[in-house]
Design an enzyme around this catalytic site. Structure first.
Site, short mmCIF file in Angstrom:
data_model
loop_
_atom_site.label_atom_id
_atom_site.label_comp_id
_atom_site.label_asym_id
_atom_site.label_seq_id
_atom_site.Cartn_x
_atom_site.Cartn_y
_atom_site.Cartn_z
N ARG A 149 0.86 -1.18 0.00
CA ARG A 149 0.00 0.00 0.00
C ARG A 149 0.90 1.23 0.00
O ARG A 149 2.04 1.18 0.47
CB ARG A 149 -0.90 0.02 1.24
CG ARG A 149 -1.81 -1.19 1.39
CD ARG A 149 -2.61 -1.09 2.70
NE ARG A 149 -3.54 -2.19 2.87
CZ ARG A 149 -3.28 -3.28 3.59
NH1 ARG A 149 -2.11 -3.41 4.22
NH2 ARG A 149 -4.17 -4.25 3.70
N LYS A 173 -1.99 -1.97 8.05
CA LYS A 173 -3.16 -1.43 8.74
C LYS A 173 -3.23 -1.96 10.16
O LYS A 173 -2.96 -3.12 10.42
CB LYS A 173 -4.44 -1.83 7.98
CG LYS A 173 -4.65 -1.07 6.67
CD LYS A 173 -5.99 -1.44 6.06
CE LYS A 173 -6.28 -0.61 4.81
NZ LYS A 173 -7.57 -0.98 4.20
N HIS A 245 -1.99 2.04 -6.03
CA HIS A 245 -2.70 0.79 -5.74
C HIS A 245 -2.75 -0.13 -6.96
O HIS A 245 -2.93 -1.34 -6.83
CB HIS A 245 -4.11 1.09 -5.25
CG HIS A 245 -4.52 0.24 -4.09
ND1 HIS A 245 -3.91 0.30 -2.85
CD2 HIS A 245 -5.48 -0.72 -3.98
CE1 HIS A 245 -4.48 -0.57 -2.03
NE2 HIS A 245 -5.43 -1.20 -2.69
N ARG A 248 -0.24 -2.78 -6.68
CA ARG A 248 -0.64 -3.81 -5.70
C ARG A 248 -1.60 -4.80 -6.36
O ARG A 248 -1.47 -6.01 -6.18
CB ARG A 248 -1.29 -3.12 -4.50
CG ARG A 248 -1.75 -4.04 -3.38
CD ARG A 248 -2.14 -3.18 -2.18
NE ARG A 248 -2.95 -3.87 -1.20
CZ ARG A 248 -2.45 -4.59 -0.19
NH1 ARG A 248 -1.15 -4.73 -0.07
NH2 ARG A 248 -3.26 -5.15 0.68
N HIS A 271 -4.06 -9.08 3.99
CA HIS A 271 -5.52 -9.12 4.09
C HIS A 271 -5.92 -9.97 5.30
O HIS A 271 -5.40 -11.08 5.48
CB HIS A 271 -6.14 -9.72 2.83
CG HIS A 271 -6.11 -8.82 1.65
ND1 HIS A 271 -6.25 -9.27 0.36
CD2 HIS A 271 -5.94 -7.47 1.56
CE1 HIS A 271 -6.18 -8.25 -0.48
NE2 HIS A 271 -6.00 -7.15 0.23
N TYR A 280 -8.88 -10.99 -6.68
CA TYR A 280 -7.78 -11.04 -7.63
C TYR A 280 -7.79 -12.32 -8.46
O TYR A 280 -6.91 -12.50 -9.30
CB TYR A 280 -6.44 -10.91 -6.90
CG TYR A 280 -6.28 -9.57 -6.23
CD1 TYR A 280 -5.99 -8.43 -6.97
CD2 TYR A 280 -6.44 -9.45 -4.86
CE1 TYR A 280 -5.87 -7.20 -6.36
CE2 TYR A 280 -6.31 -8.21 -4.24
CZ TYR A 280 -6.02 -7.10 -5.00
OH TYR A 280 -5.91 -5.89 -4.40
#
Length: 299
Positions: A149, A173, A245, A248, A271, A280
């Site tokens: 990110r 995150k 992004h 990514r 994730h 994806y």
């Protein structure tokens, strides 16, 4: 804007109890403030105890009429639910007015990706004779090679790079750490940038360990990375609208199309849920046709 006395306590709750990042906290606070902007626009100033489900439904209609996209509306509703859950937890309110709020239905948007020729074209468009040339090459290699990110990229430190074992430590995150393999090409450009370009920058106090710096010696901003990529797209003649992004998305898609295990990709992307990674697995029809023809007994 209405001065809500519970915002500071809510902010502390998001930081200390939910361990959210600064960007996430800002987004949650902004969502709550939108509600009070609405009340201000209709000359209404209720306390949080007076806000009803009807008020919230009118607010949702208001942001819809403003043209807010469904995905943004869904995020705002999520932010409001978090705020009222906090008020319930603190026993400031006895009934949650957001309990029956429903988010707009969202289509599963497939992420845009670049093919390897387009990525190589972007890297080739970087002017290596400029002081920031090697820095920008290292940025693209890290975004695409590690699936980072943009906030993870700008916060990466020299001490996070383990060149001998070819791994990089990422703080994602919620301050969650993960270890990702880093390729030889990315390591090469990082080394060249550190040894030949970064050493000539007067580094401001507090940024000594940050890899990516601007020309003034402080940390590179997220906006700067967006600008670098937009300029490269223009210079390379790329017609797609891209952002940090996009690399990514490309990282994940190329790994999965190459046969990588979905849970391994989930781990590398950071994730928390495998369902987030599954977006994806969109593969082009020729690829799927090849799989069927090559492996299905009835093909």
């Amino acid at each position: 804007m209405i001065n809500n006395p519970f915002i500071p306590a809510y902010k502390a709750y998001l930081k200390l109890e939910r361990a959210l990042s600064g960007n996430s906290i800002t987004a949650y606070i902004n969502d709550v403030q939108k509600l009070f902007q609405y009340f201000e626009s209709i000359d209404k100033a209720p306390s949080v105890k007076e806000i009803s489900s009807a008020d919230l439904k009118k607010f949702i209609s208001w942001i819809n009429e403003l043209g807010m996209l469904p995905a943004t509306q869904a995020r705002v509703i999520s932010g409001l639910k978090s705020f009222f859950s906090f008020l319930m937890l603190e026993q400031i309110i006895v009934e949650d007015p957001s309990a029956l709020l429903e988010s707009p239905r969202l289509g599963r948007k497939l992420p845009d990706v670049l093919n390897i020729e387009e990525i190589n074209g972007l890297i080739a468009a970087i002017d290596a004779s400029k002081p920031e040339g090697m820095r920008n090459k290292a940025i693209i290699e890290l975004l695409y090679g590690c699936g980072l990110r943009v906030s993870e990229l700008t916060n990466i430190k020299i001490s996070n790079i383990f060149a001998d074992s070819e791994f990089v430590k990422i703080v994602g995150k919620g301050n969650k750490e993960r270890i990702i393999p880093i390729g030889a090409t990315a390591l090469k450009y990082i080394r060249i940038y550190l040894e030949q370009s970064r050493v000539h920058i007067p580094i401001k106090k507090g940024y000594e360990d940050y890899i990516f710096l601007n020309r003034r010696g402080s940390g590179l901003s997220r906006i700067s990375v967006f600008t670098i990529i937009k300029d490269l797209a223009l210079a390379s003649g790329l017609k797609k609208s891209i952002s940090p992004h996009t690399f990514r998305h490309s990282f994940a898609t190329h790994l999965i199309e190459g046969g990588a295990d979905l849970r391994a990709v989930q781990e590398m992307l950071g994730h928390s849920s495998i369902t987030t990674t599954e977006i994806y697995t969109h593969l082009d029809r020729d690829y799927l046709k090849g799989i069927i023809n090559g492996f299905h007994p009835r093909s």
